[in-house]
Design a protein around this motif. Structure first.
Motif, PDB file in Angstrom:
ATOM      1  N   MET A   1      54.080  35.275  36.836  1.00 43.03           N
ATOM      2  CA  MET A   1      52.502  35.022  37.065  1.00 43.03           C
ATOM      3  C   MET A   1      52.023  36.512  37.610  1.00 43.03           C
ATOM      4  SD  MET A   1      50.433  33.093  40.325  1.00 43.03           S
ATOM      5  CE  MET A   1      50.935  34.258  41.437  1.00 43.03           C
ATOM      6  N   ALA A   2      51.027  36.676  36.425  1.00 46.47           N
ATOM      7  CA  ALA A   2      50.606  38.195  36.303  1.00 46.47           C
ATOM      8  C   ALA A   2      48.997  38.226  37.033  1.00 46.47           C
ATOM      9  CB  ALA A   2      50.252  38.714  34.314  1.00 46.47           C
ATOM     10  N   LEU A   3      48.808  39.311  38.207  1.00 49.30           N
ATOM     11  CA  LEU A   3      48.112  39.263  38.920  1.00 49.30           C
ATOM     12  C   LEU A   3      47.110  40.622  38.208  1.00 49.30           C
ATOM     13  CD1 LEU A   3      49.268  38.214  42.488  1.00 49.30           C
ATOM     14  CD2 LEU A   3      47.974  36.961  40.600  1.00 49.30           C
ATOM     15  N   HIS A   4      45.919  40.335  38.349  1.00 48.99           N
ATOM     16  CA  HIS A   4      45.312  41.350  38.000  1.00 48.99           C
ATOM     17  C   HIS A   4      44.092  41.690  39.116  1.00 48.99           C
ATOM     18  CE1 HIS A   4      46.697  40.040  33.976  1.00 48.99           C
ATOM     19  NE2 HIS A   4      46.055  39.270  34.174  1.00 48.99           N
ATOM     20  N   LEU A   5      43.878  43.223  38.969  1.00 51.90           N
ATOM     21  CA  LEU A   5      42.547  44.160  39.607  1.00 51.90           C
ATOM     22  C   LEU A   5      41.467  43.220  39.750  1.00 51.90           C
ATOM     23  CD1 LEU A   5      41.913  46.288  42.246  1.00 51.90           C
ATOM     24  CD2 LEU A   5      41.752  47.363  40.654  1.00 51.90           C
ATOM     25  N   GLN A   6      40.815  42.539  40.119  1.00 53.89           N
ATOM     26  CA  GLN A   6      38.900  42.095  40.460  1.00 53.89           C
ATOM     27  C   GLN A   6      38.275  43.567  41.562  1.00 53.89           C
ATOM     28  OE1 GLN A   6      38.141  39.798  38.540  1.00 53.89           O
ATOM     29  NE2 GLN A   6      36.407  39.933  39.186  1.00 53.89           N
ATOM     30  N   HIS A   7      37.272  44.231  40.171  1.00 54.97           N
ATOM     31  CA  HIS A   7      36.952  44.929  40.881  1.00 54.97           C
ATOM     32  C   HIS A   7      35.396  44.000  41.432  1.00 54.97           C
ATOM     33  CE1 HIS A   7      39.190  48.337  38.797  1.00 54.97           C
ATOM     34  NE2 HIS A   7      38.925  47.836  38.014  1.00 54.97           N
ATOM     35  N   ASP A   8      35.263  43.532  40.136  1.00 60.09           N
ATOM     36  CA  ASP A   8      33.602  42.902  41.539  1.00 60.09           C
ATOM     37  C   ASP A   8      34.271  41.661  42.590  1.00 60.09           C
ATOM     38  OD1 ASP A   8      31.234  41.063  41.470  1.00 60.09           O
ATOM     39  OD2 ASP A   8      30.885  41.394  39.771  1.00 60.09           O
ATOM     40  N   TRP A   9      33.805  40.950  43.871  1.00 57.85           N
ATOM     41  CA  TRP A   9      34.446  40.795  44.311  1.00 57.85           C
ATOM     42  C   TRP A   9      33.508  39.664  44.864  1.00 57.85           C
ATOM     43  CZ3 TRP A   9      36.293  43.409  49.890  1.00 57.85           C
ATOM     44  CH2 TRP A   9      37.062  44.353  49.056  1.00 57.85           C
ATOM     45  N   LEU A  10      32.630  39.540  43.875  1.00 58.96           N
ATOM     46  CA  LEU A  10      31.357  38.041  43.994  1.00 58.96           C
ATOM     47  C   LEU A  10      31.568  37.140  43.945  1.00 58.96           C
ATOM     48  CD1 LEU A  10      28.331  40.201  43.886  1.00 58.96           C
ATOM     49  CD2 LEU A  10      29.225  38.869  45.852  1.00 58.96           C
ATOM     50  N   PRO A  11      32.657  37.177  42.473  1.00 61.33           N
ATOM     51  CA  PRO A  11      33.003  35.962  41.315  1.00 61.33           C
ATOM     52  C   PRO A  11      34.305  35.407  41.570  1.00 61.33           C
ATOM     53  CG  PRO A  11      32.133  37.869  39.818  1.00 61.33           C
ATOM     54  CD  PRO A  11      32.660  38.735  41.244  1.00 61.33           C
ATOM     55  N   VAL A  12      34.258  35.713  43.108  1.00 60.17           N
ATOM     56  CA  VAL A  12      36.351  35.335  43.481  1.00 60.17           C
ATOM     57  C   VAL A  12      35.458  34.164  44.702  1.00 60.17           C
ATOM     58  CG1 VAL A  12      37.408  37.084  42.294  1.00 60.17           C
ATOM     59  CG2 VAL A  12      36.476  37.235  44.984  1.00 60.17           C
ATOM     60  N   LEU A  13      34.222  33.950  44.731  1.00 56.45           N
ATOM     61  CA  LEU A  13      34.015  33.394  46.011  1.00 56.45           C
ATOM     62  C   LEU A  13      34.982  31.645  45.716  1.00 56.45           C
ATOM     63  CD1 LEU A  13      33.010  32.405  48.589  1.00 56.45           C
ATOM     64  CD2 LEU A  13      30.534  31.846  47.561  1.00 56.45           C
ATOM     65  N   GLY A  14      35.733  31.410  46.350  1.00 55.81           N
ATOM     66  CA  GLY A  14      36.056  29.752  46.702  1.00 55.81           C
ATOM     67  C   GLY A  14      37.086  29.942  45.876  1.00 55.81           C
ATOM     68  N   ARG A  15      38.202  31.126  45.511  1.00 56.68           N
ATOM     69  CA  ARG A  15      39.296  31.139  44.272  1.00 56.68           C
ATOM     70  C   ARG A  15      40.222  31.865  45.558  1.00 56.68           C
ATOM     71  NH1 ARG A  15      38.902  33.907  39.316  1.00 56.68           N
ATOM     72  NH2 ARG A  15      41.031  32.469  39.236  1.00 56.68           N
ATOM     73  N   THR A  16      41.150  31.182  44.973  1.00 53.30           N
ATOM     74  CA  THR A  16      42.834  31.579  45.777  1.00 53.30           C
ATOM     75  C   THR A  16      42.930  33.164  45.396  1.00 53.30           C
ATOM     76  OG1 THR A  16      43.539  29.921  45.335  1.00 53.30           O
ATOM     77  CG2 THR A  16      45.351  31.603  46.172  1.00 53.30           C
ATOM     78  N   VAL A  34      31.424  36.159  51.027  1.00 52.23           N
ATOM     79  CA  VAL A  34      31.885  37.446  49.873  1.00 52.23           C
ATOM     80  C   VAL A  34      30.019  38.196  50.463  1.00 52.23           C
ATOM     81  CG1 VAL A  34      31.969  38.732  48.112  1.00 52.23           C
ATOM     82  CG2 VAL A  34      33.254  36.773  48.162  1.00 52.23           C
ATOM     83  N   THR A  35      29.567  38.983  51.083  1.00 53.28           N
ATOM     84  CA  THR A  35      28.915  39.767  51.513  1.00 53.28           C
ATOM     85  C   THR A  35      28.093  40.002  49.899  1.00 53.28           C
ATOM     86  OG1 THR A  35      29.573  41.799  51.371  1.00 53.28           O
ATOM     87  CG2 THR A  35      29.276  41.274  53.332  1.00 53.28           C
ATOM     88  N   ASP A  36      26.869  39.740  49.909  1.00 52.52           N
ATOM     89  CA  ASP A  36      25.880  40.057  48.768  1.00 52.52           C
ATOM     90  C   ASP A  36      25.923  41.217  48.026  1.00 52.52           C
ATOM     91  OD1 ASP A  36      24.602  37.567  49.811  1.00 52.52           O
ATOM     92  OD2 ASP A  36      22.482  38.807  50.402  1.00 52.52           O
ATOM     93  N   ASP A  37      27.050  42.456  48.933  1.00 53.48           N
ATOM     94  CA  ASP A  37      27.411  43.337  48.036  1.00 53.48           C
ATOM     95  C   ASP A  37      28.150  44.150  48.011  1.00 53.48           C
ATOM     96  OD1 ASP A  37      28.371  43.916  50.369  1.00 53.48           O
ATOM     97  OD2 ASP A  37      27.105  46.091  50.984  1.00 53.48           O
ATOM     98  N   GLY A  38      28.890  42.864  48.024  1.00 57.92           N
ATOM     99  CA  GLY A  38      30.378  42.599  47.620  1.00 57.92           C
ATOM    100  C   GLY A  38      31.845  43.385  48.161  1.00 57.92           C
ATOM    101  N   ASP A  39      31.051  44.075  49.506  1.00 56.72           N
ATOM    102  CA  ASP A  39      32.074  45.078  49.551  1.00 56.72           C
ATOM    103  C   ASP A  39      32.944  44.234  50.975  1.00 56.72           C
ATOM    104  OD1 ASP A  39      30.938  47.066  48.504  1.00 56.72           O
ATOM    105  OD2 ASP A  39      29.769  48.086  49.318  1.00 56.72           O
TER     106      ASP A  39
END
Length: 74
Positions: A1-16, A34-39
């Protein structure tokens, strides 16, 4: 299983995801918020792990598996 760095945190809501800090895995779990600013994000409680907050400014990174890599290949 390859994992990839996700720079934008907003789209990962609900994801593992996997949370790393300084190249070490800290925890894995489902993103609860996730906060609105994605931080900042929270991982949902899981078993004996309570809900937990992670801040980008403290060096945390989010790693994901891409959806097209998760699909069963027949």
């Amino acid at each position: 299983m390859a994992l990839h760095l996700q720079h934008d945190w907003l789209p990962v809501l609900g994801r593992t995801v996997e949370i790393r800090q300084w190249n070490a895995t800290v925890r894995a779990g489902r993103v609860d918020a996730v906060t609105d600013d994605g931080d900042i994000l929270w991982l949902a409680p899981d078993g004996h792990h309570p809900r937990c907050l992670f801040e980008r400014s403290l060096g945390y990174q989010v790693w994901i598996q891409y959806a097209w890599e998760r699909q069963d290949r027949q």
